[in-house]
Design a protein around this motif. Structure first.
Motif, PDB file in Angstrom:
ATOM      1  N   UNK A  43       0.831  -1.206   0.000  1.00 40.91           N
ATOM      2  CA  UNK A  43       0.000   0.000   0.000  1.00 40.91           C
ATOM      3  C   UNK A  43       0.867   1.258   0.000  1.00 40.91           C
ATOM      4  N   UNK A  44       1.922   1.270   0.788  1.00 41.70           N
ATOM      5  CA  UNK A  44       2.805   2.444   0.849  1.00 41.70           C
ATOM      6  C   UNK A  44       3.459   2.676  -0.514  1.00 41.70           C
ATOM      7  N   UNK A  45       3.886   1.614  -1.186  1.00 39.06           N
ATOM      8  CA  UNK A  45       4.489   1.761  -2.514  1.00 39.06           C
ATOM      9  C   UNK A  45       3.456   2.270  -3.525  1.00 39.06           C
ATOM     10  N   UNK A  46       2.222   1.753  -3.457  1.00 37.92           N
ATOM     11  CA  UNK A  46       1.155   2.220  -4.340  1.00 37.92           C
ATOM     12  C   UNK A  46       0.839   3.687  -4.057  1.00 37.92           C
ATOM     13  N   UNK A  47       0.731   4.041  -2.788  1.00 36.02           N
ATOM     14  CA  UNK A  47       0.405   5.411  -2.396  1.00 36.02           C
ATOM     15  C   UNK A  47       1.461   6.395  -2.917  1.00 36.02           C
ATOM     16  N   UNK A  48       2.729   6.028  -2.780  1.00 33.04           N
ATOM     17  CA  UNK A  48       3.811   6.883  -3.267  1.00 33.04           C
ATOM     18  C   UNK A  48       3.696   7.088  -4.783  1.00 33.04           C
ATOM     19  N   UNK A  82       2.336   1.840  -9.835  1.00 28.11           N
ATOM     20  CA  UNK A  82       0.966   1.981  -9.343  1.00 28.11           C
ATOM     21  C   UNK A  82       0.094   0.823  -9.829  1.00 28.11           C
ATOM     22  N   UNK A  83       0.255   0.451 -11.092  1.00 24.55           N
ATOM     23  CA  UNK A  83      -0.542  -0.651 -11.646  1.00 24.55           C
ATOM     24  C   UNK A  83      -0.189  -1.973 -10.970  1.00 24.55           C
ATOM     25  N   UNK A  84       1.097  -2.262 -10.854  1.00 20.75           N
ATOM     26  CA  UNK A  84       1.534  -3.511 -10.236  1.00 20.75           C
ATOM     27  C   UNK A  84       1.086  -3.592  -8.776  1.00 20.75           C
ATOM     28  N   UNK A  85       1.298  -2.518  -8.041  1.00 19.16           N
ATOM     29  CA  UNK A  85       0.889  -2.506  -6.628  1.00 19.16           C
ATOM     30  C   UNK A  85      -0.622  -2.586  -6.500  1.00 19.16           C
ATOM     31  N   UNK A  86      -1.344  -1.920  -7.405  1.00 16.11           N
ATOM     32  CA  UNK A  86      -2.805  -1.980  -7.371  1.00 16.11           C
ATOM     33  C   UNK A  86      -3.318  -3.394  -7.549  1.00 16.11           C
ATOM     34  N   UNK A  87      -2.693  -4.135  -8.452  1.00 15.95           N
ATOM     35  CA  UNK A  87      -3.089  -5.534  -8.661  1.00 15.95           C
ATOM     36  C   UNK A  87      -2.792  -6.380  -7.425  1.00 15.95           C
ATOM     37  N   UNK A  89      -2.601  -5.242  -4.355  1.00 14.59           N
ATOM     38  CA  UNK A  89      -3.530  -4.812  -3.303  1.00 14.59           C
ATOM     39  C   UNK A  89      -4.899  -5.443  -3.491  1.00 14.59           C
ATOM     40  N   UNK A  90      -5.367  -5.500  -4.730  1.00 18.04           N
ATOM     41  CA  UNK A  90      -6.687  -6.082  -4.970  1.00 18.04           C
ATOM     42  C   UNK A  90      -6.719  -7.544  -4.522  1.00 18.04           C
ATOM     43  N   UNK A  91      -5.642  -8.267  -4.796  1.00 14.39           N
ATOM     44  CA  UNK A  91      -5.574  -9.666  -4.350  1.00 14.39           C
ATOM     45  C   UNK A  91      -5.582  -9.742  -2.817  1.00 14.39           C
ATOM     46  N   UNK A  92      -4.769  -8.910  -2.179  1.00 14.10           N
ATOM     47  CA  UNK A  92      -4.695  -8.933  -0.711  1.00 14.10           C
ATOM     48  C   UNK A  92      -6.002  -8.463  -0.082  1.00 14.10           C
ATOM     49  N   UNK A  93      -6.678  -7.490  -0.714  1.00 15.82           N
ATOM     50  CA  UNK A  93      -7.983  -7.042  -0.211  1.00 15.82           C
ATOM     51  C   UNK A  93      -8.981  -8.196  -0.239  1.00 15.82           C
ATOM     52  N   UNK A  98     -11.637  -7.060   2.508  1.00 12.95           N
ATOM     53  CA  UNK A  98     -11.689  -5.613   2.732  1.00 12.95           C
ATOM     54  C   UNK A  98     -12.690  -4.867   1.865  1.00 12.95           C
ATOM     55  N   UNK A  99     -13.357  -5.547   0.935  1.00 13.73           N
ATOM     56  CA  UNK A  99     -14.374  -4.865   0.137  1.00 13.73           C
ATOM     57  C   UNK A  99     -15.737  -5.466   0.479  1.00 13.73           C
ATOM     58  N   UNK A 100     -16.813  -4.731   0.227  1.00 13.13           N
ATOM     59  CA  UNK A 100     -18.146  -5.271   0.529  1.00 13.13           C
ATOM     60  C   UNK A 100     -18.413  -6.601  -0.167  1.00 13.13           C
ATOM     61  N   UNK A 101     -18.030  -6.718  -1.434  1.00  9.80           N
ATOM     62  CA  UNK A 101     -18.272  -7.970  -2.156  1.00  9.80           C
ATOM     63  C   UNK A 101     -17.477  -9.117  -1.551  1.00  9.80           C
TER      64      UNK A 101
END
Length: 129
Positions: A43-48, A82-87, A89-93, A98-101
């Motif tokens: 998350x920190x890497x994605x945020x940066x 950002x793209x790599x970290x986002x992917x 994060x989505x897996x870890x979420x 961490x999401x409603x679904x």
């Protein structure tokens, strides 16, 4: 549960908030420490990367041929990060619910934070009826 000492301060802050959220949802387990640590560092890497992208107008770099024509374009380093970290994060979420679904799919009893005004109207009518 405490964050690892090697984590950056921002990751430690996120670790604390995430542990609190998971505790309140009733889904925190002692064995979650490593996945939570990974989530926080990614998350920190994605945020940066996301913050750096806010400072630029383009997410791509154009690579030109010797004659000046466009040979190809590629994502900037921050766009790729950002793209790599986002992917990741989505897996870890998904793993952490961490999401409603994800909470619904995993069978967690999520609590609705905002009440529907129509539900409230029918509840009031039923109580006074």
């Amino acid at each position: 549960m405490q964050p690892p000492a090697w984590m950056k301060p921002r990751a430690q802050e996120i670790f604390g908030r995430l542990v609190e959220w998971l505790s309140r949802m009733g889904t925190l387990a002692e064995t979650d420490e490593h996945v939570i640590s990974r989530y926080c560092t990614v998350y920190v890497a994605w945020e940066y990367a996301a913050q750096q992208l806010q400072k630029v107008d383009s997410l791509f770099v154009e690579v030109l041929a010797p004659d000046g024509s466009l040979r190809f374009s590629r994502p900037t380093a921050m766009a790729a990060q950002a793209k790599d970290c986002g992917e990741q994060l989505r897996h870890l979420e998904t793993v952490l619910g961490l999401t409603p679904a994800d909470r619904t799919r995993l069978g967690y009893g999520a609590v609705k934070m905002v009440s529907d005004p129509v539900d409230a109207m029918f509840d009031d009518a039923a109580a006074t009826g």
